[in-house]
Motif scaffolding. Sequence first.
Motif, mmCIF file in Angstrom:
data_model
loop_
_atom_site.group_PDB
_atom_site.id
_atom_site.type_symbol
_atom_site.label_atom_id
_atom_site.label_comp_id
_atom_site.label_asym_id
_atom_site.label_seq_id
_atom_site.Cartn_x
_atom_site.Cartn_y
_atom_site.Cartn_z
ATOM 1 N N LEU A 39 0.827 -1.198 0.000
ATOM 2 C CA LEU A 39 0.000 0.000 0.000
ATOM 3 C C LEU A 39 0.863 1.250 0.000
ATOM 4 C CD1 LEU A 39 -2.696 -0.966 2.668
ATOM 5 C CD2 LEU A 39 -2.967 -0.988 0.184
ATOM 6 N N ASP A 40 0.341 2.308 -0.619
ATOM 7 C CA ASP A 40 1.034 3.584 -0.527
ATOM 8 C C ASP A 40 0.400 4.404 0.601
ATOM 9 O OD1 ASP A 40 -1.354 4.637 -1.474
ATOM 10 O OD2 ASP A 40 -0.572 5.165 -3.451
ATOM 11 N N ALA A 41 0.801 5.667 0.740
ATOM 12 C CA ALA A 41 0.354 6.488 1.862
ATOM 13 C C ALA A 41 -1.136 6.777 1.819
ATOM 14 C CB ALA A 41 1.141 7.799 1.892
ATOM 15 N N LYS A 42 -1.771 6.606 0.667
ATOM 16 C CA LYS A 42 -3.209 6.822 0.547
ATOM 17 C C LYS A 42 -3.984 5.508 0.573
ATOM 18 C CE LYS A 42 -3.194 11.303 0.199
ATOM 19 N NZ LYS A 42 -3.826 12.135 1.266
ATOM 20 N N ALA A 43 -3.306 4.442 0.952
ATOM 21 C CA ALA A 43 -3.916 3.099 1.035
ATOM 22 C C ALA A 43 -4.368 2.599 -0.333
ATOM 23 C CB ALA A 43 -5.059 3.075 2.039
ATOM 24 N N ARG A 44 -3.571 2.911 -1.347
ATOM 25 C CA ARG A 44 -3.813 2.380 -2.687
ATOM 26 C C ARG A 44 -2.792 1.280 -2.960
ATOM 27 N NH1 ARG A 44 -3.811 8.454 -4.907
ATOM 28 N NH2 ARG A 44 -1.696 8.135 -4.121
ATOM 29 N N ILE A 45 -3.177 0.314 -3.776
ATOM 30 C CA ILE A 45 -2.299 -0.818 -4.053
ATOM 31 C C ILE A 45 -1.059 -0.350 -4.811
ATOM 32 C CG2 ILE A 45 -2.110 -3.105 -5.094
ATOM 33 C CD1 ILE A 45 -4.086 -2.931 -2.775
ATOM 34 N N THR A 46 0.098 -0.724 -4.287
ATOM 35 C CA THR A 46 1.364 -0.409 -4.944
ATOM 36 C C THR A 46 2.135 -1.711 -5.123
ATOM 37 O OG1 THR A 46 3.302 1.036 -4.864
ATOM 38 C CG2 THR A 46 2.660 -0.001 -2.803
ATOM 39 N N GLN A 47 3.080 -1.700 -6.011
ATOM 40 C CA GLN A 47 3.818 -2.921 -6.315
ATOM 41 C C GLN A 47 4.744 -3.299 -5.167
ATOM 42 O OE1 GLN A 47 4.005 -5.937 -7.488
ATOM 43 N NE2 GLN A 47 3.744 -5.141 -9.611
ATOM 44 N N THR A 48 4.767 -4.586 -4.830
ATOM 45 C CA THR A 48 5.701 -5.083 -3.823
ATOM 46 C C THR A 48 7.096 -5.214 -4.432
ATOM 47 O OG1 THR A 48 4.945 -7.307 -4.407
ATOM 48 C CG2 THR A 48 3.992 -6.295 -2.428
ATOM 49 N N SER A 49 8.071 -5.387 -3.580
ATOM 50 C CA SER A 49 9.461 -5.402 -4.046
ATOM 51 C C SER A 49 9.748 -6.567 -4.991
ATOM 52 C CB SER A 49 10.420 -5.464 -2.855
ATOM 53 O OG SER A 49 10.161 -6.618 -2.062
ATOM 54 N N ASP A 50 8.950 -7.647 -4.910
ATOM 55 C CA ASP A 50 9.182 -8.778 -5.813
ATOM 56 C C ASP A 50 8.421 -8.639 -7.135
ATOM 57 O OD1 ASP A 50 6.584 -9.251 -5.016
ATOM 58 O OD2 ASP A 50 7.046 -11.075 -3.884
ATOM 59 N N GLY A 51 7.631 -7.580 -7.280
ATOM 60 C CA GLY A 51 6.965 -7.288 -8.538
ATOM 61 C C GLY A 51 5.891 -8.262 -8.952
ATOM 62 N N LEU A 52 5.244 -8.964 -8.006
ATOM 63 C CA LEU A 52 4.310 -10.031 -8.365
ATOM 64 C C LEU A 52 2.833 -9.622 -8.359
ATOM 65 C CD1 LEU A 52 5.983 -13.033 -6.477
ATOM 66 C CD2 LEU A 52 6.084 -12.470 -8.918
ATOM 67 N N ILE A 53 2.516 -8.417 -7.957
ATOM 68 C CA ILE A 53 1.109 -8.007 -7.962
ATOM 69 C C ILE A 53 0.699 -7.667 -9.389
ATOM 70 C CG2 ILE A 53 -0.538 -6.274 -7.137
ATOM 71 C CD1 ILE A 53 0.985 -6.088 -4.555
ATOM 72 N N PRO A 54 -0.428 -8.234 -9.873
ATOM 73 C CA PRO A 54 -0.860 -7.979 -11.257
ATOM 74 C C PRO A 54 -1.106 -6.496 -11.530
ATOM 75 C CG PRO A 54 -2.038 -9.854 -10.328
ATOM 76 C CD PRO A 54 -1.271 -9.234 -9.197
ATOM 77 N N GLU A 55 -0.875 -6.113 -12.741
ATOM 78 C CA GLU A 55 -0.954 -4.717 -13.158
ATOM 79 C C GLU A 55 -2.335 -4.116 -12.909
ATOM 80 O OE1 GLU A 55 0.707 -1.233 -14.690
ATOM 81 O OE2 GLU A 55 1.736 -3.174 -14.396
ATOM 82 N N GLU A 56 -3.388 -4.914 -13.133
ATOM 83 C CA GLU A 56 -4.736 -4.345 -13.051
ATOM 84 C C GLU A 56 -5.131 -3.938 -11.624
ATOM 85 O OE1 GLU A 56 -5.438 -8.907 -13.087
ATOM 86 O OE2 GLU A 56 -4.069 -7.445 -14.010
ATOM 87 N N LEU A 57 -4.375 -4.418 -10.625
ATOM 88 C CA LEU A 57 -4.676 -4.065 -9.238
ATOM 89 C C LEU A 57 -3.947 -2.797 -8.785
ATOM 90 C CD1 LEU A 57 -4.551 -7.608 -7.569
ATOM 91 C CD2 LEU A 57 -6.591 -6.213 -7.946
ATOM 92 N N LEU A 58 -2.878 -2.470 -9.468
ATOM 93 C CA LEU A 58 -2.053 -1.348 -9.024
ATOM 94 C C LEU A 58 -2.818 -0.030 -9.120
ATOM 95 C CD1 LEU A 58 1.389 -2.297 -10.623
ATOM 96 C CD2 LEU A 58 0.543 -2.765 -8.311
ATOM 97 N N GLY A 59 -2.710 0.769 -8.093
ATOM 98 C CA GLY A 59 -3.360 2.078 -8.056
ATOM 99 C C GLY A 59 -4.771 2.063 -7.527
ATOM 100 N N LEU A 60 -5.339 0.866 -7.303
ATOM 101 C CA LEU A 60 -6.701 0.788 -6.786
ATOM 102 C C LEU A 60 -6.734 1.097 -5.287
ATOM 103 C CD1 LEU A 60 -8.162 -2.457 -8.426
ATOM 104 C CD2 LEU A 60 -8.525 -0.078 -9.119
ATOM 105 N N ASP A 61 -7.825 1.727 -4.859
ATOM 106 C CA ASP A 61 -8.051 1.883 -3.432
ATOM 107 C C ASP A 61 -8.166 0.494 -2.802
ATOM 108 O OD1 ASP A 61 -9.125 3.562 -0.992
ATOM 109 O OD2 ASP A 61 -10.591 1.961 -1.312
ATOM 110 N N ARG A 62 -7.770 0.374 -1.536
ATOM 111 C CA ARG A 62 -7.741 -0.946 -0.883
ATOM 112 C C ARG A 62 -9.099 -1.649 -0.919
ATOM 113 N NH1 ARG A 62 -7.463 1.349 5.418
ATOM 114 N NH2 ARG A 62 -8.467 3.331 4.876
#
Length: 983
Positions: free
Chosen positions: A305-328
């Motif tokens: 999560l970023d500071a606004k509780a939106r999905i951000t990429q983890t250090s291993d880069g495994l979170i799918p692209e379509e989830l990135l930037g979404l509110d939790r």
Amino acid sequence: MTELPKTFDPAEIESRWYSHWEEKGLFAPERPGADPWTLVNPPPNVTGSLHIGHALDNTLQDVLVRHARLKGKDARWVVGTDHAGIATQMVVERQLNAKQQKRTDFTREEFVAKVWEWKEESGGEITQQLRRLGCSMDWANERFTMDEGFSKAVLKVFVELYNTRKPDGSSLIYRDKRLVNWDPGLGTAISDLEVETVEVKGNFWHLRYPLEDNSGFIQVATTRPETMLADMAVAVHPGDERYAALVGRQVRLPITGRLIPIIPDEHADPELGSGAVKITPGHDFNDFEVGRRAGIEARDMLNMLDAKARITQTSDGLIPEELLGLDRFEARKLVVERLKAEGFLVPYVDKEGAEHDSEPRTIQTPYGDRSNVVIEPWLTDQWYVDAATLAKPAIEAVRSGATRIVPKSWEKTYFNWMENIQPWCVSRQLWWGHRIPAWFGPAKRGAGLSYFEADAPFEIFVGETWEDIQGQAAETYGCDPTMIVEEGSFQEAAESNDSRDLHADRIFLWRDTDVLDTWFSSALWPFATMGWPDEIPSPLRGEGGRGEVGRGAEAPAAGTAPLPTHSPEGRGLLGGRYPNDVLISGFDILFFWDARMMMQGLHFMKEVPFKTLYLHGLVRAADGQKMSKSKGNVVNPLGLIDRYGADALRFFMAAMESQGRDIKMDERRIEGYRNFATKLWNAARFAQSNGIGASTTPHAPAADLAVNRWIIAETIATVQALDLALADLRFDEAANTIYQFTWSRFCDWYLELIKPVLQFDVDVDKAEPTANAIETRQVAGWVLDQILIMLHPFMPFITEELWSKMGARKRELIVADWPVTDAQALDPEAAREIDWLIRLVSEIRAARTELNVPPAARLPLYVRDQSSETGDRLVRQRQVIARLARVDFGQEETFEGGALQVVVEEATFVLPLGGVVDLEAERTRLSKAIAAAEKERDGLAGRLGNPSFVERAKPEAVEKARADHAEKAAEAERLAAALARLG
């Protein structure tokens, strides 16, 4: 003597007297040589307004400080406000938003300037409201936690804690990556105190995690399915045989495909659910500890999560692209959909056999108390205080008695928390507050060249001034201090430092953008308000100039010099003001403020900050519920002051404050104390109309009459009881002591008992007042003065007004002398006689009422079996008895028929009722009333004897039934006694 108006008007009196006290500096009178006595007020937020908890807290403090002042001590009540970082920044940002502006439209310096402008124009409303309550604070030396002098103390404390090294080389303040309560709405870490846990209707999702080889799966459950994107393990209990063969194997997470181990840990409860628990150490406090026990370093924990509780990429880069930037919460919906579509969601089957995606549950959910946003445990770099090290001396201070906690029952809670204390996160991501005095620079690598790399650890420099920082950095980098340059931000420093030879060019540092938690600065309140760390403190308000961490204001008015750090008379630390004598606070800030003052005070002053810590309860609604805006049961103390006066509200607060208990709001009681004030007012008017005025001596006048010797002794006993109650911090007992003496002993009895003396006060032969009348006026004036002094800490306004109107005074009541207690004035013989007199009159009055004797009827009175002592008393008190009991003394018993009989000690007092009361009708009435009372009594007894009622009914219903039973039992007994009196 100035004649009192017929009507008591609190509003007019309160505004007039408070202005007088403050203008004349009577809250902190000059008392050279007097023993110092100090109390510091928990600084309310500069954005705050007076609520009922403030009214309780400050009333109790004012009672103590006024009492100490009257006792002749050099009493100071230190007052000030807290800069309230989050709350104040929110207020100013809302104002900007109303103008279609936002904080980031301005530089940090410009925004801070706007906050100062708001503070000067609108901040501190609560200080005016405290004045309405009657708080006798040292306003001439008012403090603010962002004052220049106070800011200096904050800087010194931070730097010294950072520079203090433990045997292992670590600092008492350090920077670390840990989980914090993160408020996505405010964009900052917040303390536990700023988190409100709310019950909300939520869901439990059950998930299947397949083993790496697809030979099976392990089932887990969660209320936050989106966090599975950052799972790093599955934990099972070491003793759970169901999973013994799986420990050490790996599962492959759905959606991300990440391989994570199955680990043993006692956090997993075999009795709950499947017994397996998903572990997300970067987003759950319990999981964080599990992860550390499993050997996962904080820097390696995944953050999704970023500071606004939106999905951000983890250090291993495994979170799918379509989830990135979404509110939790948006991500939660998509994660559940994918888990269901891919067969990893276990359906929940309800009682009817229907399947659902999730199981409905009531979830304890944390919300930010200001943003009303769900709080997220978030892994981030913050500054921490090694609270465990600082807590050790604070624990010992309470164990040794250096600081006593009242009520003592709170000691166990204090020890439990302090002995298990966690690192204290002191950094906040705000612009308003004490900016952390830390600068960062590029990593230094050995003796060779050093280069800036964004991912490399930074060098940290901490100091009170930029010159300190330049010196430290120059030593670290082996260069001249002039080469050390400050950039405005990390990004600017990164650009300036990028790929530069640090020995060949300037080295760019950037300052930490965070500010300190307001609890960090307020923890210094007991000593930083006294001018520490200067030996000769600078003025309590700054002398101009506006800095990053503090801002000046006007200097104190003439004659309000700051308290000295060291007294030339050798009075002790900070002029004898440290330790403070007592601290009063709500139990809810025991750990957030009280304990932290203990830690900081002991570390920097080598002495406890206060000798006594008094913890009061909450003020609850009349039904016992906690007050809250959402329930609509919040009570505005200013409204109560408008209706009943500040004195009545203050007395209610003190009278209801019983150690260890919460207070139930009861407006009828406040109204009752307004009536008490009116009764005192009328008693003073009676005194004036009978020539009773101000006493000319603090000592009790000489007295021959038993009634005067009695009231003098009662007064002294009341002073002694009041002093003892206040010394033990038993506010309810103290208030009840002065209340009962004033209302019952003085108003109801003494003034009635002396009316015959005052009525026949002229010696006809000499045409002048009798000696008895002169004595009585002197005694009555002295007792009324003592009442005003004793009552003043509780009801300052009415007492000061009456004090000023009863005659010429050398000084105001607020700075008068506390009553002198002379044990020789106690008179057991007079006490016995007047107590006998009061019992006799009371018994006759009660009997008349019970038997429906008309109030105006005068009854003959005969006495049987009297002793010589009773006979002598009857001779001395004949006039008083005849007047108050409405009787005429008879010589011989010549009556026929029924009579009212009262027994007091050995004598029987007979009052014939023939011709006044229909005896047969009265016997019939009493018999019916007795039967009705007994029936209700027995019915209530049966209900209370039923275990089902006592166990299942609401506690307040059981309590009411017990009270009603006691009332009916007493009524039946009283009526039976009345029937027996008829003979």
